[in-house]
Scaffold this active site. Structure first.
Site, PDB file in Angstrom:
ATOM      1  N   GLY A   1       0.831  -1.207   0.000  1.00  0.00           N
ATOM      2  CA  GLY A   1       0.000   0.000   0.000  1.00  0.00           C
ATOM      3  C   GLY A   1       0.861   1.251   0.000  1.00  0.00           C
TER       4      GLY A   1
ATOM      5  N   GLY B   1       0.253   5.225   1.032  1.00  0.00           N
ATOM      6  CA  GLY B   1      -0.635   6.286   1.509  1.00  0.00           C
ATOM      7  C   GLY B   1       0.061   7.618   1.364  1.00  0.00           C
TER       8      GLY B   1
ATOM      9  N   TYR C   1       1.334   9.485   3.664  1.00  0.00           N
ATOM     10  CA  TYR C   1       2.547   9.680   4.435  1.00  0.00           C
ATOM     11  C   TYR C   1       3.322   8.387   4.675  1.00  0.00           C
ATOM     12  CZ  TYR C   1       0.921   8.049   9.053  1.00  0.00           C
ATOM     13  OH  TYR C   1       0.500   7.286  10.104  1.00  0.00           O
TER      14      TYR C   1
ATOM     15  N   LEU D   1       4.609   4.255   3.153  1.00  0.00           N
ATOM     16  CA  LEU D   1       4.676   3.145   2.198  1.00  0.00           C
ATOM     17  C   LEU D   1       4.538   1.898   3.066  1.00  0.00           C
ATOM     18  CD1 LEU D   1       7.859   4.396   0.330  1.00  0.00           C
ATOM     19  CD2 LEU D   1       5.557   4.403  -0.588  1.00  0.00           C
TER      20      LEU D   1
ATOM     21  N   ASP E   1     -10.713   9.236  10.516  1.00  0.00           N
ATOM     22  CA  ASP E   1     -10.453   8.862   9.118  1.00  0.00           C
ATOM     23  C   ASP E   1     -11.226   7.585   8.774  1.00  0.00           C
ATOM     24  OD1 ASP E   1      -9.339   9.337   6.653  1.00  0.00           O
ATOM     25  OD2 ASP E   1      -7.361   8.521   7.132  1.00  0.00           O
TER      26      ASP E   1
HETATM   27  N1  LIG Z   1      -1.930  -3.810   9.205  1.00  0.00           N
HETATM   28  C1  LIG Z   1      -2.120  -3.920   7.897  1.00  0.00           C
HETATM   29  N2  LIG Z   1      -2.294  -5.135   7.334  1.00  0.00           N
HETATM   30  C2  LIG Z   1      -2.468  -5.283   5.986  1.00  0.00           C
HETATM   31  N3  LIG Z   1      -2.488  -4.249   5.113  1.00  0.00           N
HETATM   32  C3  LIG Z   1      -2.317  -3.008   5.603  1.00  0.00           C
HETATM   33  C4  LIG Z   1      -2.123  -2.772   7.010  1.00  0.00           C
HETATM   34  N4  LIG Z   1      -1.978  -1.441   7.198  1.00  0.00           N
HETATM   35  C5  LIG Z   1      -2.080  -0.867   5.988  1.00  0.00           C
HETATM   36  N5  LIG Z   1      -2.287  -1.795   5.022  1.00  0.00           N
HETATM   37  C6  LIG Z   1      -2.417  -1.550   3.561  1.00  0.00           C
HETATM   38  O1  LIG Z   1      -1.770  -0.337   3.214  1.00  0.00           O
HETATM   39  C7  LIG Z   1      -2.721   0.621   2.717  1.00  0.00           C
HETATM   40  C8  LIG Z   1      -2.355   2.005   3.195  1.00  0.00           C
HETATM   41  O2  LIG Z   1      -2.324   2.024   4.634  1.00  0.00           O
HETATM   42  P1  LIG Z   1      -2.709   3.315   5.485  1.00  0.00           P
HETATM   43  O3  LIG Z   1      -4.073   3.789   5.084  1.00  0.00           O
HETATM   44  O4  LIG Z   1      -2.494   3.013   6.925  1.00  0.00           O
HETATM   45  O5  LIG Z   1      -1.597   4.344   4.954  1.00  0.00           O
HETATM   46  P2  LIG Z   1      -1.597   5.923   5.010  1.00  0.00           P
HETATM   47  O6  LIG Z   1      -0.277   6.393   4.540  1.00  0.00           O
HETATM   48  O7  LIG Z   1      -2.014   6.383   6.368  1.00  0.00           O
HETATM   49  O8  LIG Z   1      -2.729   6.220   3.948  1.00  0.00           O
HETATM   50  P3  LIG Z   1      -3.793   7.414   3.792  1.00  0.00           P
HETATM   51  O9  LIG Z   1      -3.163   8.391   2.900  1.00  0.00           O
HETATM   52  O10 LIG Z   1      -4.969   6.703   3.122  1.00  0.00           O
HETATM   53  O11 LIG Z   1      -4.132   7.930   5.157  1.00  0.00           O
HETATM   54  C9  LIG Z   1      -4.073   0.122   3.198  1.00  0.00           C
HETATM   55  O12 LIG Z   1      -5.136   0.524   2.371  1.00  0.00           O
HETATM   56  C10 LIG Z   1      -3.886  -1.380   3.190  1.00  0.00           C
HETATM   57  O13 LIG Z   1      -4.079  -1.897   1.890  1.00  0.00           O
END
Ligand SMILES: Nc1ncnc2c1ncn2[C@@H]1O[C@H](COP(=O)(O)OP(=O)(O)OP(=O)(O)O)[C@@H](O)[C@H]1O
Length: 288
Positions: A36, A38, A40, A42, A151
């Site tokens: 994934g 996001g 902030y 990876l 969120d």
């Molecule tokens: N604990 C986990 N187990 C499995 N997959 C995960 C987990 N945490 C995150 N992911 C994967 O990674 C992706 C991005 O995670 P997350 O939303 O926490 O990142 P972020 O940088 O905070 O993103 P955003 O910009 O959406 O806030 C999720 O949609 C999911 O597919």
């Protein structure tokens, strides 16, 4: 100017280039794959050499510097506090020359975003009520810990074997806590406003408002737009487009603050449970 912009985005992409497969982090976590990206972080699926299990490792985006690291640390603190079997468990937090990393338990399954947009799953009103009630159990747990998630969106809710799991506590705050001085990395002004047009305040009502939006996404999964040239589809609001029971429409209007909002989860749960009983008497869900 154009050259400068191209150069900046090249540098950003270069700094955030994902880690290689099989790289070992902190002499313990072996990178399997990037799962994934996001704003902030990876996120990688890794194998923990000590336990032998899969873990999720979130790397603060190097291009976002200390802001991303601070958000990662906040997320780590929140995960330590919430502790729930349907929320990733905090495992580790460490730094190396590429930045900071948060390690948490790995979740199997799909997000509701995958389910609706990639797999084309159509959910009924009955499904929506059932899943929302499951999500409310988790959100209630978070509120009881004195926190708000802030969120609650379909990419942050997982489903596996019929069970819901909640991720992404990067924006979560203590109830009543003022917004952090630093804006979430990669997110502009509109993001820190809620969809109702006000700042996302750390109140229970903000999560309830987001739950209203979460429910609309589920309900729109089975909406068939009228594409005929004579259609006035663009002028219609969700109350007209979606074929909902009066009870659910009223619940949504309260969540979206179009009528007297809910003061807390308790009354919302009561209304949804009452509606589920009505569905059990008369309705069918896609799962049955
Ligand atoms: N604990 C986990 N187990 C499995 N997959 C995960 C987990 N945490 C995150 N992911 C994967 O990674 C992706 C991005 O995670 P997350 O939303 O926490 O990142 P972020 O940088 O905070 O993103 P955003 O910009 O959406 O806030 C999720 O949609 C999911 O597919």
């Amino acid at each position: 100017m154009r050259f400068l912009l191209n150069f900046k985005s090249f540098m950003k992409a270069w700094r955030d280039y994902p880690l290689e497969t099989n790289k070992t982090l902190a002499e313990r976590y072996i990178v399997q794959e990037l799962i994934g990206e996001g704003s902030y972080g990876l996120i990688y699926k890794c194998t923990d050499r000590i336990s032998g299990s899969s873990v999720a490792v979130k790397q603060a985006r190097p291009s976002k510097g200390s802001r991303a690291e601070n958000f990662l640390k906040r997320e780590a603190d929140i995960l330590k506090t919430v502790g729930h079997p349907q929320i990733p468990e905090y495992i580790d937090l460490f730094k190396d020359k590429n930045g900071a990393y948060l390690v948490m338990s790995f979740l199997h399954g799909d997000t509701f975003e995958d389910l609706i947009f990639d797999q084309g799953k159509r959910l009924t009103e009955e499904d929506c009520v059932r899943y929302t009630l499951d999500l409310l159990d988790l959100v209630e747990h978070i509120h009881q810990k004195g926190l708000v998630h802030l969120d609650l969106r379909i990419p942050n809710v997982f489903i596996h074997d019929g069970r819901l799991y909640l991720i992404d506590f990067g924006l979560a705050r203590k109830i009543g806590e003022p917004p952090p001085r630093e804006r979430p990395p990669g997110m502009g002004f509109p993001f820190i406003r809620s969809s109702s047009g006000r700042f996302k305040t750390a109140e229970i009502q903000t999560d309830l408002f987001d739950i209203g939006h979460f429910m609309l996404f589920l309900l729109y999964s089975s909406f068939e737009p009228d594409d005929s040239p004579s259609s006035k589809a663009n002028d219609r609001i969700w109350q007209e487009e979606l074929d909902l029971s009066d009870e659910l429409r009223q619940i949504l209007e309260r969540l979206l603050e179009l009528r007297k909002p809910y003061a807390g989860i308790h009354h919302l749960k009561e209304d949804l449970l009452r509606l589920r009983r009505l569905h059990d008497e008369y309705g069918e869900s896609t799962e049955s």
